[in-house]
Motif scaffolding. Structure first.
Motif, PDB file in Angstrom:
ATOM      1  N   ASN A 125       0.807  -1.227   0.000  1.00  0.00           N
ATOM      2  CA  ASN A 125       0.000   0.000   0.000  1.00  0.00           C
ATOM      3  C   ASN A 125       0.844   1.284   0.000  1.00  0.00           C
ATOM      4  N   PRO A 126       1.648   1.484  -1.058  1.00  0.00           N
ATOM      5  CA  PRO A 126       2.432   2.721  -1.114  1.00  0.00           C
ATOM      6  C   PRO A 126       1.562   3.975  -1.163  1.00  0.00           C
ATOM      7  N   GLU A 127       0.274   3.808  -1.468  1.00  0.00           N
ATOM      8  CA  GLU A 127      -0.644   4.947  -1.525  1.00  0.00           C
ATOM      9  C   GLU A 127      -1.322   5.226  -0.181  1.00  0.00           C
ATOM     10  N   ALA A 128      -0.913   4.552   0.873  1.00  0.00           N
ATOM     11  CA  ALA A 128      -1.583   4.717   2.175  1.00  0.00           C
ATOM     12  C   ALA A 128      -1.569   6.162   2.653  1.00  0.00           C
ATOM     13  N   GLU A 129      -0.436   6.844   2.550  1.00  0.00           N
ATOM     14  CA  GLU A 129      -0.373   8.232   3.012  1.00  0.00           C
ATOM     15  C   GLU A 129      -1.316   9.121   2.204  1.00  0.00           C
ATOM     16  N   GLU A 130      -1.372   8.918   0.900  1.00  0.00           N
ATOM     17  CA  GLU A 130      -2.279   9.711   0.072  1.00  0.00           C
ATOM     18  C   GLU A 130      -3.729   9.489   0.502  1.00  0.00           C
ATOM     19  N   ASN A 131      -4.087   8.248   0.776  1.00  0.00           N
ATOM     20  CA  ASN A 131      -5.461   7.943   1.205  1.00  0.00           C
ATOM     21  C   ASN A 131      -5.753   8.507   2.591  1.00  0.00           C
ATOM     22  N   ILE A 132      -4.788   8.433   3.486  1.00  0.00           N
ATOM     23  CA  ILE A 132      -4.972   9.040   4.811  1.00  0.00           C
ATOM     24  C   ILE A 132      -5.188  10.544   4.649  1.00  0.00           C
ATOM     25  N   GLY A 133      -4.420  11.166   3.757  1.00  0.00           N
ATOM     26  CA  GLY A 133      -4.592  12.592   3.483  1.00  0.00           C
ATOM     27  C   GLY A 133      -5.984  12.932   2.974  1.00  0.00           C
ATOM     28  N   LEU A 134      -6.523  12.100   2.081  1.00  0.00           N
ATOM     29  CA  LEU A 134      -7.890  12.314   1.579  1.00  0.00           C
ATOM     30  C   LEU A 134      -8.906  12.224   2.713  1.00  0.00           C
ATOM     31  N   LEU A 135      -8.715  11.246   3.580  1.00  0.00           N
ATOM     32  CA  LEU A 135      -9.634  11.084   4.711  1.00  0.00           C
ATOM     33  C   LEU A 135      -9.526  12.272   5.671  1.00  0.00           C
ATOM     34  N   LEU A 136      -8.310  12.725   5.947  1.00  0.00           N
ATOM     35  CA  LEU A 136      -8.122  13.887   6.823  1.00  0.00           C
ATOM     36  C   LEU A 136      -8.841  15.113   6.256  1.00  0.00           C
ATOM     37  N   LYS A 137      -8.702  15.344   4.965  1.00  0.00           N
ATOM     38  CA  LYS A 137      -9.375  16.493   4.342  1.00  0.00           C
ATOM     39  C   LYS A 137     -10.891  16.369   4.454  1.00  0.00           C
TER      40      LYS A 137
END
Length: 188
Positions: free
Chosen positions: A27-39
């Protein structure tokens, strides 16, 4: 009205020291997805809980005073209130997280962060035992390769999938970022 809290676990610089954790992170995209959820949580004025691991091990990338202990830059703007600092795997051990969630009337958690088979799983299990309704976001969490006690090598994806399978139905629902975002009351 639903008021789920987003739990962001151990999203710290030290997670990038992949060899410490076993290498070959999925899941190299985990940080990007966490960022989407935070927003989305901020836009919808929903509670965000930031959890920081402060390891007692002098070799850990999460040890206090080391750059690996710092939250990743994209998380820092969301760490405006209290940061729940832990030294155990579960975010509930040695913190007042449970009391805080009770005080603000939270009974549903959306869990993200690192490492799936460690702090994410431990936190989701304990949250389930405490009566919270949990969602673990499969693509906003990640694991690393693991060598079993018999020497068998398990890929990060296998470890991740097995950990989520341990949680599924008994302790948490497993959803993707897109599924969680689609379920918010106010679309982003």
């Amino acid at each position: 009205m639903r008021k789920p809290a987003l739990i962001v676990i151990d999203v710290q610089n030290g997670i990038d020291e992949a060899s410490h954790w076993g290498g070959n992170r999925n899941n190299p995209e985990a940080e990007e997805n966490i960022g989407l959820l935070l927003k989305a949580w901020k836009k919808n004025d929903l509670p965000v809980i930031i959890v920081q691991h402060c390891s007692v091990s002098p070799a850990s990338p999460f040890r206090p005073g080391y750059t690996g202990n710092e939250l990743k830059d994209f998380v820092k703007p969301y760490a405006v209130g209290k940061i729940f600092q832990k030294s155990a795997t579960s975010a509930f051990i040695g913190t007042d997280l449970h009391k805080t969630l009770q005080d603000i009337g939270i009974d549903e958690l959306v869990i993200t962060g690192f490492v799936t088979n460690n702090s994410v799983e431990a936190t989701a299990r304990m949250a389930g035992d405490l009566g919270y309704k949990n969602i673990v976001v499969s693509d906003a969490t990640a694991a690393f390769d693991k060598i079993a006690i018999d020497g068998t090598h398990y890929s990060s994806q296998q470890v991740h999938t097995l950990s989520l399978s341990h949680l599924k139905d008994e302790y948490a629902s497993i959803r993707t970022t897109d599924e969680v975002l689609a379920s918010l009351i106010i679309p982003i």
